[in-house]
Design a protein around this motif. Structure first.
Motif, PDB file in Angstrom:
ATOM      1  N   LEU A 236       8.603  24.467  -9.487  1.00  0.00           N
ATOM      2  CA  LEU A 236       8.214  23.647 -10.631  1.00  0.00           C
ATOM      3  C   LEU A 236       9.433  23.190 -11.422  1.00  0.00           C
ATOM      4  O   LEU A 236       9.482  22.053 -11.912  1.00  0.00           O
ATOM      5  N   TRP A 237      10.426  24.067 -11.548  1.00  0.00           N
ATOM      6  CA  TRP A 237      11.668  23.659 -12.219  1.00  0.00           C
ATOM      7  C   TRP A 237      12.343  22.533 -11.452  1.00  0.00           C
ATOM      8  O   TRP A 237      12.775  21.536 -12.032  1.00  0.00           O
ATOM      9  N   ALA A 238      12.422  22.689 -10.130  1.00  0.00           N
ATOM     10  CA  ALA A 238      13.062  21.662  -9.310  1.00  0.00           C
ATOM     11  C   ALA A 238      12.312  20.342  -9.392  1.00  0.00           C
ATOM     12  O   ALA A 238      12.912  19.260  -9.356  1.00  0.00           O
ATOM     13  N   ALA A 239      10.981  20.412  -9.514  1.00  0.00           N
ATOM     14  CA  ALA A 239      10.170  19.197  -9.515  1.00  0.00           C
ATOM     15  C   ALA A 239      10.522  18.266 -10.666  1.00  0.00           C
ATOM     16  O   ALA A 239      10.417  17.042 -10.535  1.00  0.00           O
ATOM     17  N   VAL A 240      10.931  18.823 -11.803  1.00  0.00           N
ATOM     18  CA  VAL A 240      11.243  17.971 -12.953  1.00  0.00           C
ATOM     19  C   VAL A 240      12.729  17.955 -13.290  1.00  0.00           C
ATOM     20  O   VAL A 240      13.135  17.279 -14.242  1.00  0.00           O
ATOM     21  N   SER A 241      13.549  18.670 -12.533  1.00  0.00           N
ATOM     22  CA  SER A 241      14.974  18.763 -12.857  1.00  0.00           C
ATOM     23  C   SER A 241      15.880  18.185 -11.791  1.00  0.00           C
ATOM     24  O   SER A 241      16.989  17.739 -12.093  1.00  0.00           O
ATOM     25  N   VAL A 242      15.433  18.194 -10.537  1.00  0.00           N
ATOM     26  CA  VAL A 242      16.286  17.745  -9.438  1.00  0.00           C
ATOM     27  C   VAL A 242      16.246  16.225  -9.335  1.00  0.00           C
ATOM     28  O   VAL A 242      15.170  15.627  -9.368  1.00  0.00           O
ATOM     29  N   ARG A 243      17.378  15.605  -9.217  1.00  0.00           N
ATOM     30  CA  ARG A 243      17.469  14.150  -9.105  1.00  0.00           C
ATOM     31  C   ARG A 243      18.168  13.777  -7.799  1.00  0.00           C
ATOM     32  O   ARG A 243      19.080  14.452  -7.353  1.00  0.00           O
ATOM     33  N   GLY A 244      17.743  12.702  -7.193  1.00  0.00           N
ATOM     34  CA  GLY A 244      18.373  12.214  -5.982  1.00  0.00           C
ATOM     35  C   GLY A 244      17.708  12.730  -4.727  1.00  0.00           C
ATOM     36  O   GLY A 244      17.173  13.847  -4.700  1.00  0.00           O
ATOM     37  N   LEU A 245      17.737  11.904  -3.682  1.00  0.00           N
ATOM     38  CA  LEU A 245      17.051  12.239  -2.442  1.00  0.00           C
ATOM     39  C   LEU A 245      17.635  13.477  -1.775  1.00  0.00           C
ATOM     40  O   LEU A 245      16.903  14.383  -1.362  1.00  0.00           O
ATOM     41  N   LEU A 246      18.961  13.550  -1.673  1.00  0.00           N
ATOM     42  CA  LEU A 246      19.586  14.688  -0.995  1.00  0.00           C
ATOM     43  C   LEU A 246      19.331  15.995  -1.746  1.00  0.00           C
ATOM     44  O   LEU A 246      19.072  17.035  -1.124  1.00  0.00           O
ATOM     45  N   ALA A 247      19.372  15.936  -3.067  1.00  0.00           N
ATOM     46  CA  ALA A 247      19.101  17.135  -3.860  1.00  0.00           C
ATOM     47  C   ALA A 247      17.656  17.587  -3.671  1.00  0.00           C
ATOM     48  O   ALA A 247      17.379  18.790  -3.570  1.00  0.00           O
ATOM     49  N   SER A 248      16.730  16.630  -3.602  1.00  0.00           N
ATOM     50  CA  SER A 248      15.324  16.974  -3.394  1.00  0.00           C
ATOM     51  C   SER A 248      15.110  17.599  -2.025  1.00  0.00           C
ATOM     52  O   SER A 248      14.357  18.574  -1.885  1.00  0.00           O
ATOM     53  N   LEU A 249      15.782  17.060  -1.014  1.00  0.00           N
ATOM     54  CA  LEU A 249      15.657  17.629   0.325  1.00  0.00           C
ATOM     55  C   LEU A 249      16.228  19.042   0.370  1.00  0.00           C
ATOM     56  O   LEU A 249      15.650  19.938   0.999  1.00  0.00           O
ATOM     57  N   GLY A 250      17.362  19.256  -0.297  1.00  0.00           N
ATOM     58  CA  GLY A 250      17.932  20.594  -0.341  1.00  0.00           C
ATOM     59  C   GLY A 250      17.011  21.580  -1.037  1.00  0.00           C
ATOM     60  O   GLY A 250      16.820  22.716  -0.576  1.00  0.00           O
ATOM     61  N   ALA A 251      16.389  21.138  -2.145  1.00  0.00           N
ATOM     62  CA  ALA A 251      15.461  22.006  -2.865  1.00  0.00           C
ATOM     63  C   ALA A 251      14.234  22.317  -2.016  1.00  0.00           C
ATOM     64  O   ALA A 251      13.721  23.442  -2.031  1.00  0.00           O
ATOM     65  N   SER A 252      13.765  21.335  -1.249  1.00  0.00           N
ATOM     66  CA  SER A 252      12.581  21.564  -0.410  1.00  0.00           C
ATOM     67  C   SER A 252      12.876  22.554   0.715  1.00  0.00           C
ATOM     68  O   SER A 252      12.001  23.341   1.100  1.00  0.00           O
ATOM     69  N   VAL A 253      14.108  22.546   1.231  1.00  0.00           N
ATOM     70  CA  VAL A 253      14.492  23.522   2.256  1.00  0.00           C
ATOM     71  C   VAL A 253      14.450  24.936   1.693  1.00  0.00           C
ATOM     72  O   VAL A 253      13.935  25.868   2.323  1.00  0.00           O
ATOM     73  N   ILE A 254      14.963  25.093   0.477  1.00  0.00           N
ATOM     74  CA  ILE A 254      14.948  26.408  -0.165  1.00  0.00           C
ATOM     75  C   ILE A 254      13.515  26.838  -0.476  1.00  0.00           C
ATOM     76  O   ILE A 254      13.128  27.998  -0.269  1.00  0.00           O
ATOM     77  N   MET A 255      12.703  25.897  -0.948  1.00  0.00           N
ATOM     78  CA  MET A 255      11.307  26.213  -1.231  1.00  0.00           C
ATOM     79  C   MET A 255      10.564  26.615   0.035  1.00  0.00           C
ATOM     80  O   MET A 255       9.724  27.517   0.027  1.00  0.00           O
ATOM     81  N   GLY A 256      10.866  25.938   1.150  1.00  0.00           N
ATOM     82  CA  GLY A 256      10.241  26.296   2.424  1.00  0.00           C
ATOM     83  C   GLY A 256      10.577  27.714   2.840  1.00  0.00           C
ATOM     84  O   GLY A 256       9.712  28.453   3.334  1.00  0.00           O
ATOM     85  N   ILE A 257      11.830  28.114   2.632  1.00  0.00           N
ATOM     86  CA  ILE A 257      12.233  29.493   2.938  1.00  0.00           C
ATOM     87  C   ILE A 257      11.459  30.476   2.073  1.00  0.00           C
ATOM     88  O   ILE A 257      10.978  31.519   2.547  1.00  0.00           O
ATOM     89  N   ALA A 258      11.305  30.147   0.774  1.00  0.00           N
ATOM     90  CA  ALA A 258      10.608  31.047  -0.145  1.00  0.00           C
ATOM     91  C   ALA A 258       9.137  31.188   0.233  1.00  0.00           C
ATOM     92  O   ALA A 258       8.589  32.298   0.240  1.00  0.00           O
ATOM     93  N   VAL A 259       8.486  30.062   0.546  1.00  0.00           N
ATOM     94  CA  VAL A 259       7.061  30.101   0.907  1.00  0.00           C
ATOM     95  C   VAL A 259       6.858  30.889   2.202  1.00  0.00           C
ATOM     96  O   VAL A 259       5.956  31.736   2.306  1.00  0.00           O
ATOM     97  N   THR A 260       7.699  30.625   3.199  1.00  0.00           N
ATOM     98  CA  THR A 260       7.592  31.338   4.470  1.00  0.00           C
ATOM     99  C   THR A 260       7.892  32.820   4.288  1.00  0.00           C
ATOM    100  O   THR A 260       7.218  33.684   4.867  1.00  0.00           O
ATOM    101  N   GLY A 261       8.902  33.131   3.460  1.00  0.00           N
ATOM    102  CA  GLY A 261       9.218  34.529   3.192  1.00  0.00           C
ATOM    103  C   GLY A 261       8.078  35.251   2.513  1.00  0.00           C
ATOM    104  O   GLY A 261       7.785  36.417   2.831  1.00  0.00           O
ATOM    105  N   MET A 262       7.411  34.565   1.575  1.00  0.00           N
ATOM    106  CA  MET A 262       6.261  35.181   0.903  1.00  0.00           C
ATOM    107  C   MET A 262       5.160  35.483   1.910  1.00  0.00           C
ATOM    108  O   MET A 262       4.539  36.555   1.881  1.00  0.00           O
TER     109      MET A 262
END
Length: 282
Positions: free
Chosen positions: A162-188
């Motif tokens: 949720l923090w990344a959703a309103v704080s991250v700017r730019g396509l590459l930054a969003s893709l990087g955040a989504s990779v980290i989020m994917g790791i977190a969701v899969t880890g959970m």
């Protein structure tokens, strides 16, 4: 009798495909939320709803793709359809509550932490509701400490998303955040699965390998997968996101003064012309 569990019936195929779906849903959700910040009041709810549904479907799809590889050697597994569909609704609704909260209230500590806690508990609830939808000749048991750890991971991951959703700017930054989020969701998910045990009924007599639930799960995945494809098309074809103009509305516009004419470009890329007395670019 304790059942023999195999969580990787198809090797690393299901974890990797599930991870990709979690990343896809997260990436679409981030871009939609960013787009909502640059939209007017009328269109903002639509973008937030699309982002929430994308993240929710991505998390739910990841869970059930991973569950394709879950087998218990001593019994076959099937799924209760209504309960499984309810887990999808829970995923979308709790993510929606969090996304709308930060979409309108921003990433201030109190709204962010409240939304992250609610969304994380909801995501964990989706996971365990999906597990409760399993039907087998036996019952599931859980290790409380590992369950608590999986819930903690879900809350932290949701808050970060949720923090990344309103704080991250730019396509590459969003893709990087989504990779980290994917790791977190899969880890959970796999942390939660590590807490699972199966107590098989004494009359269970299914042969080894009969525990595949693919035929039950695959039809349920069709709808969310189609939705994610359509959401990706909407995001990819949006002109503002293609151009990378993803700053929130209300940012200072550019202004060019020429003699008595002032030309300005506002946040919506609309040119305005007014009178002026300056002759320099500001």
């Amino acid at each position: 009798m304790q059942g023999t569990i195999d969580g990787f019936g198809y090797g690393m195929v299901t974890p990797l495909v599930g991870y990709v779906m979690a990343c896809l849903g997260s990436a679409l959700g981030l871009r939609c939320t960013v787009r909502s910040l640059a939209s007017g009041r009328a269109r903002k709810p639509g973008w937030l709803a699309l982002g929430a549904a994308s993240i929710g479907c991505g998390i739910w799809t990841m869970h059930f793709i991973a569950m394709l590889g879950f087998r218990v050697s001593e019994t076959a597994i099937s799924y209760d359809g209504p309960l499984t569909f309810l887990s999808l609704l829970v995923a979308v609704l709790v993510v929606g509550a969090g996304v709308f909260t930060v979409g309108y209230r921003g990433a201030r500590p109190v709204p962010l932490l409240t939304a992250g806690l609610f969304t994380g508990l909801g995501v964990a609830g989706m996971h365990y509701l999906g597990m409760a939808a399993m039907r087998m000749n036996g019952s599931l048991t859980y290790a409380p400490g590992v369950v608590a750890l999986s819930v903690l991971i879900a809350v932290v991951a949701a808050t970060a998303a949720l923090w990344a959703a309103v704080s991250v700017r730019g396509l590459l930054a969003s893709l990087g955040a989504s990779v980290i989020m994917g790791i977190a969701v899969t880890g959970m998910h796999y942390t939660g699965m590590a807490a699972v045990g199966v107590r098989v009924a004494h009359d269970a007599h299914a042969a080894v390998g009969d525990g595949s639930s693919a035929l039950d799960v695959l039809p349920l995945l069709v709808g969310p997968l189609i939705f994610l494809v359509l959401a990706a098309a909407v995001v990819m074809l949006d002109p503002m996101l293609i151009m990378g103009d993803d700053e929130p509305a209300g940012r200072p516009g550019r202004r060019l003064d020429i003699g008595d004419i002032r030309v300005s470009l506002n946040a919506d890329n609309n040119w305005g012309v007014t009178g002026a007395a300056q002759s320099r670019e500001r």
